[in-house]
Motif scaffolding. Structure first.
Motif, PDB file in Angstrom:
ATOM      1  N   GLU A  86      60.274 -12.851 103.291  1.00 28.21           N
ATOM      2  CA  GLU A  86      59.890 -14.277 103.570  1.00 28.21           C
ATOM      3  C   GLU A  86      61.186 -14.921 103.600  1.00 28.21           C
ATOM      4  O   GLU A  86      60.927 -16.203 103.895  1.00 28.21           O
ATOM      5  N   THR A  87      61.843 -14.227 103.025  1.00 31.77           N
ATOM      6  CA  THR A  87      63.413 -15.175 102.966  1.00 31.77           C
ATOM      7  C   THR A  87      64.566 -14.795 104.009  1.00 31.77           C
ATOM      8  O   THR A  87      65.399 -15.331 103.970  1.00 31.77           O
ATOM      9  N   PHE A  88      64.095 -13.575 103.703  1.00 33.85           N
ATOM     10  CA  PHE A  88      65.379 -12.917 105.037  1.00 33.85           C
ATOM     11  C   PHE A  88      64.495 -12.639 106.158  1.00 33.85           C
ATOM     12  O   PHE A  88      63.228 -12.017 106.827  1.00 33.85           O
ATOM     13  N   THR A  89      65.177 -13.102 107.432  1.00 33.79           N
ATOM     14  CA  THR A  89      64.537 -12.502 108.931  1.00 33.79           C
ATOM     15  C   THR A  89      65.915 -12.279 109.358  1.00 33.79           C
ATOM     16  O   THR A  89      67.330 -11.739 109.096  1.00 33.79           O
ATOM     17  N   GLY A  90      65.467 -11.430 110.397  1.00 34.61           N
ATOM     18  CA  GLY A  90      66.617 -10.400 111.199  1.00 34.61           C
ATOM     19  C   GLY A  90      67.344 -11.724 112.149  1.00 34.61           C
ATOM     20  O   GLY A  90      66.784 -12.025 113.093  1.00 34.61           O
ATOM     21  N   MET A  91      68.179 -10.301 112.160  1.00 31.42           N
ATOM     22  CA  MET A  91      69.411 -11.157 113.436  1.00 31.42           C
ATOM     23  C   MET A  91      69.614 -10.513 114.554  1.00 31.42           C
ATOM     24  O   MET A  91      70.064 -11.190 115.393  1.00 31.42           O
ATOM     25  N   THR A 131      70.161   0.692 113.405  1.00 30.93           N
ATOM     26  CA  THR A 131      70.031  -0.490 111.858  1.00 30.93           C
ATOM     27  C   THR A 131      70.062  -1.517 112.686  1.00 30.93           C
ATOM     28  O   THR A 131      69.644  -2.138 113.750  1.00 30.93           O
ATOM     29  N   ALA A 132      69.239  -2.634 111.352  1.00 31.83           N
ATOM     30  CA  ALA A 132      69.333  -3.922 112.066  1.00 31.83           C
ATOM     31  C   ALA A 132      69.289  -4.754 110.526  1.00 31.83           C
ATOM     32  O   ALA A 132      69.589  -4.303 109.778  1.00 31.83           O
ATOM     33  N   GLU A 163      61.379  -4.834 118.152  1.00 32.22           N
ATOM     34  CA  GLU A 163      61.701  -4.731 119.084  1.00 32.22           C
ATOM     35  C   GLU A 163      62.099  -5.865 120.070  1.00 32.22           C
ATOM     36  O   GLU A 163      63.003  -5.560 121.443  1.00 32.22           O
ATOM     37  N   THR A 164      61.884  -7.249 119.480  1.00 28.08           N
ATOM     38  CA  THR A 164      62.192  -8.424 119.718  1.00 28.08           C
ATOM     39  C   THR A 164      63.862  -8.708 119.887  1.00 28.08           C
ATOM     40  O   THR A 164      64.817 -10.094 120.577  1.00 28.08           O
ATOM     41  N   LEU A 165      64.894  -8.110 118.589  1.00 27.29           N
ATOM     42  CA  LEU A 165      66.102  -8.369 118.612  1.00 27.29           C
ATOM     43  C   LEU A 165      66.765  -7.984 119.271  1.00 27.29           C
ATOM     44  O   LEU A 165      66.442  -6.914 120.311  1.00 27.29           O
ATOM     45  N   PRO A 166      67.734  -9.051 119.537  1.00 26.25           N
ATOM     46  CA  PRO A 166      69.082  -8.666 120.367  1.00 26.25           C
ATOM     47  C   PRO A 166      69.550  -7.179 120.122  1.00 26.25           C
ATOM     48  O   PRO A 166      70.151  -6.831 118.316  1.00 26.25           O
ATOM     49  N   THR A 167      69.570  -6.650 120.629  1.00 27.90           N
ATOM     50  CA  THR A 167      70.162  -5.002 120.259  1.00 27.90           C
ATOM     51  C   THR A 167      72.750  -5.552 120.740  1.00 27.90           C
ATOM     52  O   THR A 167      72.764  -5.862 121.388  1.00 27.90           O
TER      53      THR A 167
END
Length: 90
Positions: free
Chosen positions: A28-33, A45-46, A72-76
């Motif tokens: 809820e407070t953190f999102t993937g970059m 890692t993410a 899968e949708t996070l930029p690498t």
């Protein structure tokens, strides 16, 4: 001996603070970059953020934590390092 114990105590405090930040990271407070490519046999890692701090999680931790967006949708992020060359003028 005393000069060594003070910095060591501070270091332990910093490590504990980092560990507690990871424990309190919720979807809820953190999102993937972005995700980071596996290097030298280490797991992928993410990196997640709450806008103020950044935490690096393994792929498994990211998936089980149900962070958004989907892994899968996070930029690498791919980092390649050139090998160090020894100077031929010995």
């Amino acid at each position: 001996m005393r000069s060594i114990t003070v910095p060591l105590t501070m270091l332990v405090g910093l490590v504990c603070a980092s560990a507690s930040a990871q424990m309190g990271a919720t979807a809820e407070t953190f999102t993937g970059m972005h995700r980071n490519e596996s290097i030298g046999g280490r797991p992928e890692t993410a990196t997640i953020t709450d806008g103020e701090s950044f935490i690096r999680l393994t792929e498994e931790q990211y998936r089980t934590g149900h962070y958004r967006p989907a892994y899968e949708t996070l930029p690498t992020s791919i980092v390649r390092r050139l090998p160090v060359r020894k100077d031929s003028k010995d």
